[in-house]
Design a protein around this motif. Structure first.
Motif, short mmCIF file in Angstrom:
data_model
loop_
_atom_site.label_atom_id
_atom_site.label_comp_id
_atom_site.label_asym_id
_atom_site.label_seq_id
_atom_site.Cartn_x
_atom_site.Cartn_y
_atom_site.Cartn_z
N HIS A 194 0.80 -1.22 0.00
CA HIS A 194 0.00 0.00 0.00
C HIS A 194 0.84 1.27 0.00
CE1 HIS A 194 -2.85 3.12 0.84
NE2 HIS A 194 -2.36 3.32 2.06
N LEU A 195 1.59 1.51 1.06
CA LEU A 195 2.29 2.79 1.20
C LEU A 195 3.34 3.02 0.11
CD1 LEU A 195 2.74 2.87 5.08
CD2 LEU A 195 1.19 4.28 3.71
N GLY A 196 4.03 1.97 -0.30
CA GLY A 196 5.03 2.11 -1.35
C GLY A 196 4.42 2.57 -2.66
N HIS A 197 3.31 1.95 -3.05
CA HIS A 197 2.64 2.34 -4.28
C HIS A 197 1.90 3.66 -4.13
CE1 HIS A 197 2.91 -2.05 -5.67
NE2 HIS A 197 3.57 -1.32 -6.55
N PHE A 198 1.43 3.96 -2.94
CA PHE A 198 0.79 5.25 -2.66
C PHE A 198 1.78 6.38 -2.93
CE2 PHE A 198 -0.71 8.73 -0.02
CZ PHE A 198 -2.10 8.62 0.00
N LEU A 199 2.99 6.24 -2.38
CA LEU A 199 4.02 7.26 -2.56
C LEU A 199 4.47 7.32 -4.03
CD1 LEU A 199 5.97 9.36 -1.42
CD2 LEU A 199 7.55 7.49 -0.87
N LEU A 200 4.68 6.18 -4.64
CA LEU A 200 5.12 6.15 -6.04
C LEU A 200 4.11 6.88 -6.93
CD1 LEU A 200 7.09 5.07 -8.22
CD2 LEU A 200 5.61 3.05 -8.36
N THR A 201 2.84 6.59 -6.74
CA THR A 201 1.79 7.23 -7.55
C THR A 201 1.78 8.74 -7.32
OG1 THR A 201 0.46 5.21 -7.38
CG2 THR A 201 -0.68 7.22 -8.09
N PHE A 202 1.91 9.15 -6.07
CA PHE A 202 1.96 10.57 -5.72
C PHE A 202 3.11 11.27 -6.46
CE2 PHE A 202 4.12 13.69 -2.92
CZ PHE A 202 3.16 14.69 -2.92
N ILE A 242 -9.21 -2.31 8.08
CA ILE A 242 -8.17 -1.32 8.35
C ILE A 242 -8.21 -1.00 9.84
CG2 ILE A 242 -7.25 0.96 7.80
CD1 ILE A 242 -7.21 -1.05 5.46
N LYS A 243 -7.24 -1.50 10.57
CA LYS A 243 -7.19 -1.34 12.02
C LYS A 243 -6.33 -0.13 12.35
CE LYS A 243 -7.75 -6.30 12.86
NZ LYS A 243 -9.11 -6.21 13.40
N PHE A 244 -6.97 1.03 12.44
CA PHE A 244 -6.22 2.26 12.67
C PHE A 244 -5.54 2.29 14.04
CE2 PHE A 244 -9.32 3.62 9.41
CZ PHE A 244 -8.43 4.13 8.48
N ASN A 245 -6.04 1.48 14.97
CA ASN A 245 -5.41 1.43 16.30
C ASN A 245 -4.21 0.48 16.34
OD1 ASN A 245 -6.89 -0.92 16.02
ND2 ASN A 245 -7.50 -0.99 18.19
N TRP A 247 -6.38 7.58 3.64
CA TRP A 247 -5.64 8.52 2.80
C TRP A 247 -4.86 9.50 3.68
CZ3 TRP A 247 -5.73 9.04 -2.67
CH2 TRP A 247 -5.10 10.19 -3.16
N ALA A 248 -5.56 10.07 4.64
CA ALA A 248 -4.93 11.07 5.53
C ALA A 248 -3.81 10.45 6.35
CB ALA A 248 -5.99 11.68 6.44
N VAL A 249 -4.06 9.25 6.88
CA VAL A 249 -3.04 8.57 7.69
C VAL A 249 -1.83 8.20 6.83
CG1 VAL A 249 -2.55 6.46 9.01
CG2 VAL A 249 -4.69 7.70 9.40
N LEU A 302 3.88 9.06 5.47
CA LEU A 302 4.87 9.27 4.42
C LEU A 302 5.43 10.71 4.41
CD1 LEU A 302 3.01 7.37 1.59
CD2 LEU A 302 5.17 6.67 2.64
N GLY A 303 4.82 11.56 5.22
CA GLY A 303 5.29 12.93 5.30
C GLY A 303 5.04 13.73 4.03
N ILE A 304 3.88 13.49 3.40
CA ILE A 304 3.54 14.21 2.17
C ILE A 304 2.21 14.93 2.36
CG2 ILE A 304 4.81 12.63 0.69
CD1 ILE A 304 2.16 11.28 -0.05
N HIS A 305 1.96 15.92 1.52
CA HIS A 305 0.69 16.64 1.52
C HIS A 305 0.05 16.41 0.16
CE1 HIS A 305 -2.24 19.62 2.71
NE2 HIS A 305 -2.08 20.25 1.55
N TRP A 306 -1.05 15.69 0.11
CA TRP A 306 -1.70 15.31 -1.15
C TRP A 306 -3.18 15.60 -1.04
CZ3 TRP A 306 -1.09 9.73 -3.61
CH2 TRP A 306 -1.61 9.75 -4.92
N ASP A 307 -3.59 16.77 -1.55
CA ASP A 307 -5.01 17.14 -1.53
C ASP A 307 -5.73 16.47 -2.68
OD1 ASP A 307 -5.00 18.73 0.71
OD2 ASP A 307 -4.32 20.50 -0.41
#
Length: 321
Positions: free
Chosen positions: A153-161, A188-191, A309-311, A316-321
């Protein structure tokens, strides 16, 4: 009478055997699923496929190369990537197959890859987020993320961004996210997003595939009007290197090969989502066997999708509106 009896003795078992073979062939065809029937050509198009050095990624790369695309194999192991590229060049006659290093378990590698692509390529028309890990022992990425969440998830999220501006400039463009039917068992267990309190390798994989679906749906909303579409898919149960961390699944795949898709069969829906003309304006959907299908109730939860999305941006330390 004797000839008739002999004939009956031979023909009846043969008929039963043929019926059995026909039945088995029907099952095999069902397992194999649909084939992408699009004849679309991709001359002048640039495609990036993560994890295309093996499995369904490699077969997807081979197909798109046959269609004339410039294919960038993005993978962690350059040696295996070059071997795959050589094979694809030889079997397709397309010399525009290049390999670039990308380790989705390391955000520094993702950023370096993105910078390289932006320096080398003027356009990207198709991004296929295909690479992944499955049922691996508990471990963390270079940035401290649980491995399934971090890579799938996070790797592809950042790559796409990082590649999105180039995709928008190249519109019409497509993003294809390889998820799985197994997302239906995920939450998705946010806790406990990093599975530090409790870990099960199978469920961790399910959670990450659900994240792929939620990411796809949320991204589709944000891409409206840009000329860039994004869709997710289930490739089927495929016998590939993805099973390497599960001895049980490896044994099952060897014993019951008949009931597993080959990598080529498993690549068909990825190919379909990447090239099918009828999907030019389709976005935010989920496909299986080259047809749209439904996602789980959790996968349709827009509030969970927005929160994830927000988490993800925060991690990842990015701002993606």
């Amino acid at each position: 009478m004797l000839i008739s009896a002999v004939g009956t003795a031979v023909i009846q078992p043969l008929g039963r055997q043929m019926a059995k073979c026909s039945h088995l062939w029907g099952i095999r065809r069902y397992v194999a699923g649909q084939t992408c029937r699009s004849n679309a050509k991709l001359h002048g198009k640039v495609v990036i496929i993560t994890g295309a050095n093996t499995g369904i990624g490699k077969e997807t790369a081979r197909d798109l190369a046959r269609r004339g695309a410039r294919v960038i194999i993005a993978c962690r192991d350059i040696v295996k990537g070059e071997a795959a590229a050589c094979e694809i060049r030889a079997t397709t006659g397309n010399e525009q197959i290049v390999v670039r290093k990308l380790d989705l378990a390391d955000t520094k590698s993702i950023k370096t890859f993105s910078e390289t692509i932006q320096q080398e390529e003027k356009q990207i028309h198709i991004l296929i987020n295909n690479a992944g890990v499955m049922m691996c022992p508990y471990s963390k990425t270079a940035d401290g993320f649980e491995m399934h969440l971090g890579v799938n998830h996070l790797g592809h999220f950042l790559l796409t961004f990082l590649l999105l501006d180039l995709l928008k400039q190249s519109a019409p463009a497509r993003i294809v996210n390889v998820s799985s039917l197994i997302h239906r068992f995920g939450t998705i267990k946010f806790n406990d997003l990093q599975s530090e309190k409790w870990y099960d390798s199978g469920l961790a994989y399910c959670h990450s595939k659900l994240a792929n679906v939620l990411f796809t749906r949320e991204l589709a909303k944000r891409l409206q009007g840009t000329g860039v579409t994004v869709n997710a898919l289930h490739p089927g149960t495929v016998a590939s290197e993805l099973l390497r961390h599960s001895s049980f699944m490896l044994v099952i795949s060897k014993l019951f090969t008949f009931f597993f898709k080959t990598p080529m069969e498993g690549a068909q829906t990825s190919i379909y989502c990447a090239v099918a003309e009828e999907l030019d304006s389709v976005s935010g959907k989920y496909f299986s066997n080259c047809s749209p299908t439904s996602v789980s109730r959790e996968g349709q939860n827009d509030e969970v999708g927005k929160k994830l999305w927000a988490v993800s941006c925060s991690l990842l330390g990015i701002h993606w509106d």
